[in-house]
Scaffold this motif. Structure first.
Motif, PDB file in Angstrom:
ATOM      1  N   CYS A 210      -6.120   1.183  -2.626  1.00 38.80           N
ATOM      2  CA  CYS A 210      -5.401   1.575  -1.465  1.00 38.80           C
ATOM      3  C   CYS A 210      -3.871   2.471  -1.604  1.00 38.80           C
ATOM      4  O   CYS A 210      -3.365   2.701  -0.553  1.00 38.80           O
ATOM      5  N   CYS A 211      -4.006   3.058  -2.603  1.00 37.79           N
ATOM      6  CA  CYS A 211      -2.878   3.962  -2.693  1.00 37.79           C
ATOM      7  C   CYS A 211      -3.485   5.221  -3.706  1.00 37.79           C
ATOM      8  O   CYS A 211      -4.422   4.875  -4.778  1.00 37.79           O
ATOM      9  N   MET A 247      -0.261   6.209   0.492  1.00 31.11           N
ATOM     10  CA  MET A 247      -1.300   5.430   0.744  1.00 31.11           C
ATOM     11  C   MET A 247      -2.551   6.446   1.330  1.00 31.11           C
ATOM     12  O   MET A 247      -2.561   7.579   1.690  1.00 31.11           O
ATOM     13  N   THR A 248      -3.682   5.861   1.109  1.00 33.35           N
ATOM     14  CA  THR A 248      -4.846   6.552   1.730  1.00 33.35           C
ATOM     15  C   THR A 248      -4.965   6.363   3.032  1.00 33.35           C
ATOM     16  O   THR A 248      -4.487   5.567   3.686  1.00 33.35           O
ATOM     17  N   ASP A 251      -6.289   3.070   4.813  1.00 30.44           N
ATOM     18  CA  ASP A 251      -5.748   1.840   4.342  1.00 30.44           C
ATOM     19  C   ASP A 251      -4.478   1.735   5.201  1.00 30.44           C
ATOM     20  O   ASP A 251      -3.709   0.604   4.710  1.00 30.44           O
ATOM     21  N   MET A 252      -4.079   2.502   5.989  1.00 36.26           N
ATOM     22  CA  MET A 252      -2.808   2.326   6.628  1.00 36.26           C
ATOM     23  C   MET A 252      -3.170   2.566   8.110  1.00 36.26           C
ATOM     24  O   MET A 252      -3.662   3.902   8.479  1.00 36.26           O
ATOM     25  N   ARG A 351       0.745   9.708   4.983  1.00 38.11           N
ATOM     26  CA  ARG A 351       0.917   8.103   5.197  1.00 38.11           C
ATOM     27  C   ARG A 351       1.596   7.595   3.879  1.00 38.11           C
ATOM     28  O   ARG A 351       0.971   7.422   2.701  1.00 38.11           O
ATOM     29  N   MET A 385       2.732  -3.171  -0.023  1.00 40.88           N
ATOM     30  CA  MET A 385       1.420  -2.511  -0.161  1.00 40.88           C
ATOM     31  C   MET A 385       0.303  -3.277   0.441  1.00 40.88           C
ATOM     32  O   MET A 385      -0.558  -2.809   1.013  1.00 40.88           O
ATOM     33  N   LYS A 389      -1.827  -2.820   3.890  1.00 35.25           N
ATOM     34  CA  LYS A 389      -3.445  -2.453   3.783  1.00 35.25           C
ATOM     35  C   LYS A 389      -4.122  -3.335   4.834  1.00 35.25           C
ATOM     36  O   LYS A 389      -5.277  -2.954   5.380  1.00 35.25           O
TER      37      LYS A 389
END
Length: 475
Positions: A210-211, A247-248, A251-252, A351, A385, A389
């Motif tokens: 997720c990151c 963040m990807t 996922d945000m 993000r 985090m 997500k």
């Protein structure tokens, strides 16, 4: 008998001494006859051959010279000759016109001047016991000594704080990331903190779902700088740890959220581009359990209610002195651009999740205990985090977010219309210039003539007034 012998010996010795003394006084007597014979001629020639310089050096007030002429056959006679003053002819005004008589008078009176009295000044010895004369030098040396002592002590203290923080959080970071202290771009022999300056340390962690990665920055006080130490007494501040999580995209969701102290919230609302555009209003978060010394800035209420659950609210209340701000944004582009810069397109956004924590006051004997208090805050980072997500906006929230972003884009395009038009005109002019250079390099005059005619028609069409055509339908 002995008495007479001694007396005789003394007499002989005394007579010998008397004879030798008499002979020394009269040792040049044998040459007197020769001097008497040639005395007249020698004295005459000496007087004529005497240089002019010696004649001038003679005193002006010379007295008559008495010459004794001895003759063996005749009686001794004394001849007195009176020499004229050597400088007397210089006083003849008819002979020498404009002659400086004062110089002659000074030469004549040179012998009459008294010898000048020499006075010796008493010079004090260097570096005597009077140290009051060197107070400025001593003050400068003392200031330099204090500066260097402060530099080395402040440098070593910042190094100890950074190492203590890393040793405290290392195990937790290694449990959540594959690489700790290595950004994967280049090989590092000893992964760990990277020293950017004497008060700035960075740590890169990667290898988590997720990151894309997490950057930790230790922004310590400038303890090595004497000016900053003095300013610390006037405006106290604290050491800080700033954590940024990239963040990807999947996922945000699209939202902007921030909870910060009132002082930091005011500064962030003025400086940060995304906060000033999407949530400029600062509100109190009492209904979400936010402490009174903090403010809340959120684009949508559903994001605040989802993120500020009971666990997060309790940590905010418990560690309110250590939490400076928490900033989440899908439109993060950094601080505002200055007015001088002319942007043609919207800046690139990312993000991110940004956390800023204050390191509690650290004493040398309790440094490890103070840093252990920050472990729950690092757990809070990983908890949020995962929460971000899983967060998904509702349909209404999604529409509101898209509407806000399109509104910001339209406002940006309106403000930058003139700049974009100018940039487009510059691009067209550059393209026309390159085309002209290409045509002129060719050796075909017919092609050059046609291009010039075409360019002239284009310029005339551009200068012509624009007119609208109205179509009227026939009845």
């Amino acid at each position: 008998m002995r008495f007479w012998f001694v007396l005789l010996l003394v007499g002989l010795v005394g007579s010998q001494v008397w004879v030798s003394a008499f002979r020394e006084d009269d040792e040049f007597a044998e040459f007197e006859d020769f001097e008497d014979e040639e005395g007249g001629t020698a004295s005459a020639s000496a007087s004529h051959d005497r240089p002019a310089e010696q004649q001038k050096a003679a005193p002006a007030d010379a007295k008559p010279v008495t010459k004794e002429v001895e003759d063996e056959d005749e009686e001794d006679t004394i001849v007195e000759e009176e020499d004229d003053n050597e400088f007397e002819h210089f006083h003849d005004e008819e002979e020498f016109e404009g002659f400086d008589t004062e110089r002659v008078v000074n030469v004549e009176k040179a012998d009459e001047k008294e010898v000048p009295k020499i006075t010796i000044t008493k010079v004090p010895l260097h570096l005597r016991t009077n140290w009051d004369s060197f107070y400025m030098e001593m003050l400068m040396l003392a200031g330099l000594a204090v500066y260097f002592i402060n530099f080395f002590t402040g440098k070593s203290k910042n190094q100890r704080i950074a190492n203590a923080w890393f040793s405290t959080h290392r195990q937790l970071l290694e449990d959540n990331f594959t690489l700790v202290g290595d950004d994967g771009k280049m090989e590092v022999e000893t992964p760990g903190l990277i020293k950017d300056s004497e008060h700035m340390y960075t740590l890169w962690c990667s290898g988590r779902l997720c990151c894309e990665g997490m950057l930790v920055e230790l922004k310590l006080l400038k303890r090595q700088d004497m000016v900053a130490v003095i300013g610390q007494f006037l405006r106290p501040s604290m050491d800080q740890v700033q954590i940024r999580v990239d963040m990807t995209r999947d996922d945000m969701d699209s939202f902007v959220f921030c909870v910060a102290t009132k002082k930091s919230g005011l500064r962030l609302a003025k400086e940060m581009q995304d906060l000033s555009l999407y949530c400029p209003e600062r509100k109190t978060g009492e209904k979400f359990g936010v402490p009174n010394n903090m403010c809340l800035m959120s684009e949508m209420g559903e994001v605040s209610s989802t993120l500020l659950d009971s666990r997060v609210s309790s940590l905010l209340s418990k560690y309110q002195d250590m939490i400076e701000f928490i900033h989440f944004s899908d439109q993060y582009s950094g601080p505002k651009q200055t007015e001088d810069s002319t942007l043609v397109k919207l800046p690139e956004v990312k993000r991110v999740l940004i956390f800023c924590f204050n390191i509690p006051l650290i004493k040398n004997h309790a440094m490890q205990e103070s840093l252990d208090q920050m472990l729950p805050l690092m757990h809070l980072v990983f908890y949020l985090m995962d929460k971000v997500k899983r967060l998904r906006l509702s349909k209404e929230g999604k529409q509101k977010a898209d509407k806000n972003r399109s509104r910001v884009e339209e406002a940006f395009l309106k403000t930058t219309h003139a700049a974009r038009a100018e940039a487009a005109a510059a691009r067209r002019e550059e393209k026309r210039r390159q085309e002209k250079e290409r045509i002129m390099q060719e050796e075909d005059p017919e092609k050059q003539r046609k291009w010039e005619e075409k360019d002239q028609k284009r310029q005339m069409k551009k200068k012509a007034p624009k007119m609208k055509q109205l179509k009227v339908k026939a009845l």
